[in-house]
Design a protein around this motif. Structure first.
Motif, PDB file in Angstrom:
ATOM      1  N   MET A  25      18.183  16.095  33.384  1.00 22.69           N
ATOM      2  CA  MET A  25      19.028  15.254  33.049  1.00 22.69           C
ATOM      3  C   MET A  25      19.538  14.455  34.199  1.00 22.69           C
ATOM      4  N   ALA A  29      17.095  12.319  35.845  1.00 22.82           N
ATOM      5  CA  ALA A  29      16.964  11.056  34.817  1.00 22.82           C
ATOM      6  C   ALA A  29      18.150  10.117  35.194  1.00 22.82           C
ATOM      7  N   LEU A  33      18.492  18.721  23.561  1.00 18.99           N
ATOM      8  CA  LEU A  33      17.520  18.946  24.231  1.00 18.99           C
ATOM      9  C   LEU A  33      17.366  20.535  24.522  1.00 18.99           C
ATOM     10  N   ILE A  71      15.730  12.961  24.162  1.00 17.85           N
ATOM     11  CA  ILE A  71      15.082  12.120  25.076  1.00 17.85           C
ATOM     12  C   ILE A  71      15.254  10.753  24.800  1.00 17.85           C
ATOM     13  N   TRP A  72      14.921  10.265  23.542  1.00 19.53           N
ATOM     14  CA  TRP A  72      15.287   8.745  23.162  1.00 19.53           C
ATOM     15  C   TRP A  72      16.862   8.628  23.216  1.00 19.53           C
ATOM     16  N   GLN A 105      18.086   8.210  26.997  1.00 20.34           N
ATOM     17  CA  GLN A 105      17.891   6.805  27.477  1.00 20.34           C
ATOM     18  C   GLN A 105      18.576   5.805  27.260  1.00 20.34           C
TER      19      GLN A 105
END
Length: 263
Positions: free
Chosen positions: A213, A216, A164, A22-23, A26
């Motif tokens: 994803m 996001a 992920l 996740i880090w 982003q």
């Protein structure tokens, strides 16, 4: 040590990989939209910052989180043998090396190779670990391809997705092997349904992560549109871009930057 791993030993790697994935996601998305906003070419990075956090934050987390996860497994999952690299007196292997712990840290350097040589005899156990190997190899392959083609946004997304997916499969493996659900009972190898169902769960996790994803990406896209114009300039002045993005902004033609600030 006779048990084949533990619940917490499979769950915690999933947590660590999920946080890392996740880090990175982003960071990749911010980097992509920032490069578009300042009219620069996308360039992938090995590490990413997060707003005002120091640039070394990711490296510190990569060092501390695995050590914390392994320490918790040693304490909670291997009671009695975790304090020493030697088997205690009174056991059948007294005085001998406690192999799984003696080389625990060295295993970090050869995770994929270790999983490849991780022989399993039960069909379901073999299937679970084979799928885990595929996710590890895919993560390494995307990282290598990204190093060769650092300007490919899709390769960066592939690295994030594989991380992920690897995290999700650690969670699935935890449930399949240690939570004793009836659906995953092989009946000593006589029932092949669990083995045939494991790839279905794996593909479902790929679909879910891909959709997440994409959602996001749309959220970052909407945010990118909202910070155009004057707010976009304020965003850059606030120091929220990574160092490479600032460098690209400084080397961009003046007209391009002026146009971007007055959209």
């Amino acid at each position: 040590m006779t048990e084949g791993g533990s619940w917490i030993g499979h769950f915690l790697p999933g947590v660590v990989l999920g946080i890392w994935g996740i880090w990175t996601m982003q960071g990749v998305f911010r980097n992509f939209f920032n490069s578009r906003r300042i009219k620069a070419q996308y360039l992938s990075q090995a590490t990413y910052t997060l707003w005002r956090f120091p640039a070394r934050s990711e490296s510190v987390c990569k060092l501390l989180l695995p050590v914390l996860a392994m320490s918790l497994e040693l304490y909670f999952a291997h009671l009695g043998g975790w304090r020493s690299v030697l088997c205690p007196a009174g056991t059948a292997r007294a005085g001998r090396f406690y192999g799984p712990h003696c080389f625990l840290y060295l295993a970090l350097l050869c995770k994929s190779l270790l999983m490849w040589l991780h022989k399993k005899h039960a069909p379901l156990d073999s299937m679970v670990h084979s799928i885990l190997l595929y996710t590890m190899v895919s993560t390494a392959a995307f990282a290598l391809a990204e190093a060769v083609h650092p300007r490919s946004f899709l390769l960066s997304c592939g690295r994030v997705a594989s991380m992920l997916i690897q995290s999700a499969w650690f969670f699935a493996a935890t449930s399949i092997m240690f939570e004793r659900h009836t659906a995953w009972d092989e009946e000593d190898g006589n029932d092949m349904a669990p083995v045939m169902m494991a790839p279905v769960v794996f593909m479902a996790s790929i679909v879910v992560i891909s959709a997440a994803m994409f959602a996001a990406f749309l959220a970052f896209h909407a945010f990118h549109n909202n910070v155009k114009g004057t707010r976009g300039c304020s965003y850059e002045q606030a120091g929220l871009l990574d160092a490479d993005s600032h460098s690209a902004a400084r080397t961009s033609p003046p007209n391009a930057r002026d146009t971007n600030c007055h959209v």
